[in-house]
Design an enzyme around this catalytic site. Structure first.
Site, mmCIF file in Angstrom:
data_model
loop_
_atom_site.group_PDB
_atom_site.id
_atom_site.type_symbol
_atom_site.label_atom_id
_atom_site.label_comp_id
_atom_site.label_asym_id
_atom_site.label_seq_id
_atom_site.Cartn_x
_atom_site.Cartn_y
_atom_site.Cartn_z
ATOM 1 N N SER A 1 -2.635 -1.633 4.188
ATOM 2 C CA SER A 1 -2.333 -1.683 2.767
ATOM 3 C C SER A 1 -3.596 -1.370 1.950
ATOM 4 C CB SER A 1 -1.741 -3.058 2.425
ATOM 5 O OG SER A 1 -1.243 -3.102 1.121
ATOM 6 N N HIS B 1 1.244 1.953 3.109
ATOM 7 C CA HIS B 1 2.599 1.802 2.571
ATOM 8 C C HIS B 1 2.522 1.772 1.053
ATOM 9 C CE1 HIS B 1 2.367 -2.939 2.690
ATOM 10 N NE2 HIS B 1 1.448 -2.404 1.917
#
Length: 210
Positions: A107, A132
């Site tokens: 992330s 993501h």
């Protein structure tokens, strides 16, 4: 009876002792590594961790604006705005910042990994990198929910632009890659452009300090 907090912290953070011309001097291990211009980003990205990272970057810039800073990353990600504070500071300061993934960079951790100086972004062979899109939740009045949804979409667009800048990938490929949790090996991250090199040993001619 010893304070359990002191016991816990002393167990987690070893102390090292150096001999100086004024006698012995003790450092916690992270302060000693900071002397060598090494910053650790470990654990969730949140305001406290972000503040410490930014402070260390600014301190090292003030100490020597021309000397490289090494950032070791092992993070599952966290708060987008906290991560962007570190990202902006990395781009703002004058020293080049090299990044190295040890363990994982997921992330926001992956964004900070790829934000290192071009040519100085590394990962160890068994590191895992995950990208993501941002996520979030909100409850309240419909108007407020819509406002927060717009903010998340705006952050998504901005994060995609940052990945485009640092990976060299077209926006369409970035959007597709970030649609769901996308886990990569170190080699796959190199092919994607998130890092420049997978390293398994320190070069023999490189000092052990960085």
């Amino acid at each position: 009876m010893r304070d359990p907090v002191d016991t816990y912290m002393n167990y987690l953070v070893p102390m090292v002792v150096e001999q100086t011309n004024r006698g012995e001097r003790a450092y916690d291990i992270y302060s000693r590594l900071l002397k060598e211009r090494i910053i650790f980003l470990t654990g969730p990205v949140e305001d406290g961790m972000s503040t410490l990272a930014v402070a260390q970057l600014l301190f090292l810039e003030a100490e020597n604006p021309k000397k490289e800073i090494s950032m070791y990353i092992n993070s599952p990600g966290g708060v987008v705005t906290s991560g962007l504070a570190i990202y902006d500071t990395m781009q703002f300061i004058r020293p080049a910042v090299s990044t190295l993934c040890i363990g994982q960079a997921a992330s926001m951790g992956s964004l900070l990994l790829t934000a290192g100086e071009k040519g100085l972004r590394f990962a160890l062979p068994n590191a895992r990198i995950m990208v993501h899109q941002p996520s979030g939740g909100f409850q309240g009045q419909v108007t407020d929910i819509m406002l927060h949804a717009q903010e998340i979409l705006s952050l998504k667009k901005r994060l995609n632009e940052i990945y485009v800048k640092h990976t060299g990938q077209p926006i369409e490929k970035i959007e597709d890659a970030l649609e769901r949790d996308n886990f990569m090996t170190a080699n796959a991250a190199q092919e994607f452009g998130l890092i420049d090199t997978v390293i398994d040993k320190r070069p023999s001619d490189e000092p052990a300090k960085a």
